[in-house]
Each structure stands twice: as structure tokens, then as C-alpha cells.
Scaffold this motif. Structure first.
Motif, PDB file in Angstrom:
ATOM      1  N   ILE A  47       0.870  -1.180   0.000  1.00 50.79           N
ATOM      2  CA  ILE A  47       0.000   0.000   0.000  1.00 50.79           C
ATOM      3  C   ILE A  47       0.902   1.223   0.000  1.00 50.79           C
ATOM      4  O   ILE A  47       1.753   1.389   0.874  1.00 50.79           O
ATOM      5  CB  ILE A  47      -0.937   0.030   1.221  1.00 50.79           C
ATOM      6  N   VAL A  48       0.703   2.080  -1.003  1.00 52.25           N
ATOM      7  CA  VAL A  48       1.526   3.277  -1.172  1.00 52.25           C
ATOM      8  C   VAL A  48       0.606   4.495  -1.123  1.00 52.25           C
ATOM      9  O   VAL A  48      -0.454   4.505  -1.753  1.00 52.25           O
ATOM     10  CB  VAL A  48       2.277   3.246  -2.530  1.00 52.25           C
ATOM     11  N   ALA A  49       1.013   5.511  -0.370  1.00 52.79           N
ATOM     12  CA  ALA A  49       0.281   6.774  -0.318  1.00 52.79           C
ATOM     13  C   ALA A  49       1.163   7.862  -0.917  1.00 52.79           C
ATOM     14  O   ALA A  49       2.339   7.975  -0.571  1.00 52.79           O
ATOM     15  CB  ALA A  49      -0.092   7.116   1.114  1.00 52.79           C
ATOM     16  N   ILE A  50       0.582   8.656  -1.818  1.00 52.12           N
ATOM     17  CA  ILE A  50       1.328   9.744  -2.462  1.00 52.12           C
ATOM     18  C   ILE A  50       0.487  11.011  -2.348  1.00 52.12           C
ATOM     19  O   ILE A  50      -0.695  11.024  -2.721  1.00 52.12           O
ATOM     20  CB  ILE A  50       1.589   9.445  -3.959  1.00 52.12           C
ATOM     21  N   ASP A  51       1.099  12.077  -1.849  1.00 51.60           N
ATOM     22  CA  ASP A  51       0.363  13.339  -1.732  1.00 51.60           C
ATOM     23  C   ASP A  51       1.339  14.496  -1.601  1.00 51.60           C
ATOM     24  O   ASP A  51       2.536  14.300  -1.389  1.00 51.60           O
ATOM     25  CB  ASP A  51      -0.589  13.302  -0.532  1.00 51.60           C
ATOM     26  N   THR A  52       0.784  15.701  -1.703  1.00 52.28           N
ATOM     27  CA  THR A  52       1.563  16.920  -1.522  1.00 52.28           C
ATOM     28  C   THR A  52       1.457  17.427  -0.087  1.00 52.28           C
ATOM     29  O   THR A  52       2.025  18.438   0.244  1.00 52.28           O
ATOM     30  CB  THR A  52       1.070  18.014  -2.490  1.00 52.28           C
ATOM     31  N   SER A  53       0.718  16.720   0.752  1.00 52.65           N
ATOM     32  CA  SER A  53       0.516  17.117   2.144  1.00 52.65           C
ATOM     33  C   SER A  53       1.067  16.049   3.084  1.00 52.65           C
ATOM     34  O   SER A  53       0.604  14.905   3.069  1.00 52.65           O
ATOM     35  CB  SER A  53      -0.972  17.329   2.429  1.00 52.65           C
ATOM     36  N   ASP A  54       2.037  16.433   3.913  1.00 50.63           N
ATOM     37  CA  ASP A  54       2.578  15.459   4.857  1.00 50.63           C
ATOM     38  C   ASP A  54       1.569  15.135   5.952  1.00 50.63           C
ATOM     39  O   ASP A  54       1.561  14.035   6.495  1.00 50.63           O
ATOM     40  CB  ASP A  54       3.903  15.935   5.453  1.00 50.63           C
ATOM     41  N   ARG A  55       0.661  16.045   6.256  1.00 48.83           N
ATOM     42  CA  ARG A  55      -0.355  15.765   7.269  1.00 48.83           C
ATOM     43  C   ARG A  55      -1.305  14.667   6.808  1.00 48.83           C
ATOM     44  O   ARG A  55      -1.674  13.794   7.590  1.00 48.83           O
ATOM     45  CB  ARG A  55      -1.121  17.037   7.611  1.00 48.83           C
ATOM     46  N   ALA A  56      -1.703  14.706   5.540  1.00 50.72           N
ATOM     47  CA  ALA A  56      -2.573  13.642   5.013  1.00 50.72           C
ATOM     48  C   ALA A  56      -1.830  12.313   4.993  1.00 50.72           C
ATOM     49  O   ALA A  56      -2.389  11.270   5.353  1.00 50.72           O
ATOM     50  CB  ALA A  56      -3.066  14.005   3.616  1.00 50.72           C
ATOM     51  N   LEU A  57      -0.566  12.336   4.593  1.00 54.36           N
ATOM     52  CA  LEU A  57       0.225  11.101   4.561  1.00 54.36           C
ATOM     53  C   LEU A  57       0.386  10.501   5.953  1.00 54.36           C
ATOM     54  O   LEU A  57       0.289   9.290   6.125  1.00 54.36           O
ATOM     55  CB  LEU A  57       1.606  11.379   3.955  1.00 54.36           C
ATOM     56  N   ASN A  58       0.620  11.333   6.935  1.00 54.22           N
ATOM     57  CA  ASN A  58       0.796  10.844   8.299  1.00 54.22           C
ATOM     58  C   ASN A  58      -0.485  10.231   8.864  1.00 54.22           C
ATOM     59  O   ASN A  58      -0.424   9.369   9.738  1.00 54.22           O
ATOM     60  CB  ASN A  58       1.298  11.955   9.216  1.00 54.22           C
TER      61      ASN A  58
END
Length: 178
Positions: A47-58
Motif C-alpha cells: 500500500i503506497v500513499a502519495i500526496d503533496t501534504s505530509d499531514r494527510a500522509l501521516n
């Protein structure tokens, strides 16, 4: 008798007989849509998460790998072109996350610059790797501005070129605070 034969056949299968599956959550909508997914429970290897927001990734605890596009200090990208440019710097990281996967399931929002653009890029990379690509994208809420629907149409057009199958769903109605 038939049930016994099927059970015996299933027991004889090795893990190598099953395709390697990756779920890639792109952008906030993709992360929210994937929050409850437990990889091993559903036969997902990565499962990989990719985003421009570190808060969403965390907030996405089930991800095996989290890829932050851009830098926090630079702020959120305001156009799809900015996202594409930032993601280009992480192309090798994204491709490594997809290596060895026979099936790549991409989850994201079609209307967001981050999610929509990243979903398209992941689909391109996965297709180049020879993976079967399934994209599940959400359509914007009815009350959202027309610009979001236009962006969603652009995303869908791009995904159709690179994914084997594109499934469109209604927007998710889930409270999520970042």
C-alpha cells in the motif's frame, strides 16, 4: 465431492500463483477512500500513499510506503502542471514502489490537482512496468465549482489512456480532519 476437489486444489496453490497487488492512494481523496484497507486482509502486497501534504500522509497508518511530493515549506501546488513537475523529481521512487506488481489499483479524487494528476502519473508508470492498471476515482460533489468538474474530466481522459479499467464513484462522505 466437488467441494473437496476445489479445496484440495486451492490448498495446493502456492503464493507465486497469485499476482502481486499494489494499492496506490493518490491525494487526500485517495487516502480517505483507503483509510480502512488492511493489505494482508484483502490480498494487497503493498500500500503506497502519495500526496503533496505530509499531514494527510501521516494520517494514513496502513501505508507501507509514503511518498511526499514537493516540500512543506513551498506550500501546496496550485496547478496540475506544478504537481506534474514536482512528481517528476520523485519518478524513480514511485516506479520503485510499483516494481514487481502485476496489478496496480489506483485510488484518488478526479477533481483534485494532486490526486488526479498523481493518479494519472502512477497509471503511466505502472503501464510502462507492464502492470494491469485499475483506477478507482471519485467524482466531485455537485455543489463544487465547475472548475473541479473540468479538472475531473481531464483526469478521466488521461486515466482512460493509461489504465486498463477506470471506475468512477461518487464523492466520499467521510469526516476527515488534517
Amino acid at each position: 465431492m466437488m467441494i473437496y476437489i476445489v479445496i484440495r486444489e486451492v490448498k495446493q496453490m502456492e503464493e507465486a500463483d497469485y499476482p502481486a497487488v499494489a494499492l496506490v492512494a493518490c491525494g487526500l481523496a485517495g487516502i480517505v477512500m483507503s483509510l480502512d484497507v488492511e493489505g494482508k486482509r484483502y490480498g494487497i502486497d503493498r500500500i503506497v500513499a502519495i500526496d503533496t501534504s505530509d499531514r494527510a500522509l501521516n494520517a494514513f497508518r496502513n501505508a507501507n510506503q509514503k511518498i511526499m511530493i514537493g516540500e512543506r515549506a513551498a506550500g501546496k501546488p496550485k496547478t496540475a502542471e506544478q504537481v506534474r513537475k514536482l512528481a517528476g523529481k520523485h519518478q524513480s521512487t514511485i516506479q520503485q514502489a510499483l516494481d514487481g506488481m502485476q496489478l496496480v489499483i489506483i485510488v484518488g479524487g478526479a477533481a483534485g490537482f494532486a490526486g488526479g494528476t498523481l493518479a494519472t502519473l502512477v497509471a503511466e508508470f505502472a503501464q510502462r512496468n507492464g502492470s494491469l492498471v485499475l483506477a478507482l476515482v471519485s467524482w466531485p460533489f455537485p455543489y463544487e465549482p465547475r472548475q473541479r468538474r473540468r479538472q475531473a474530466l481531464i483526469t478521466l481522459g488521461s486515466l482512460i489512456k493509461h489504465a486498463n479499467s477506470v471506475l468512477l464513484t461518487r464523492q466520499i462522505y467521510r469526516a476527515f480532519v488534517v
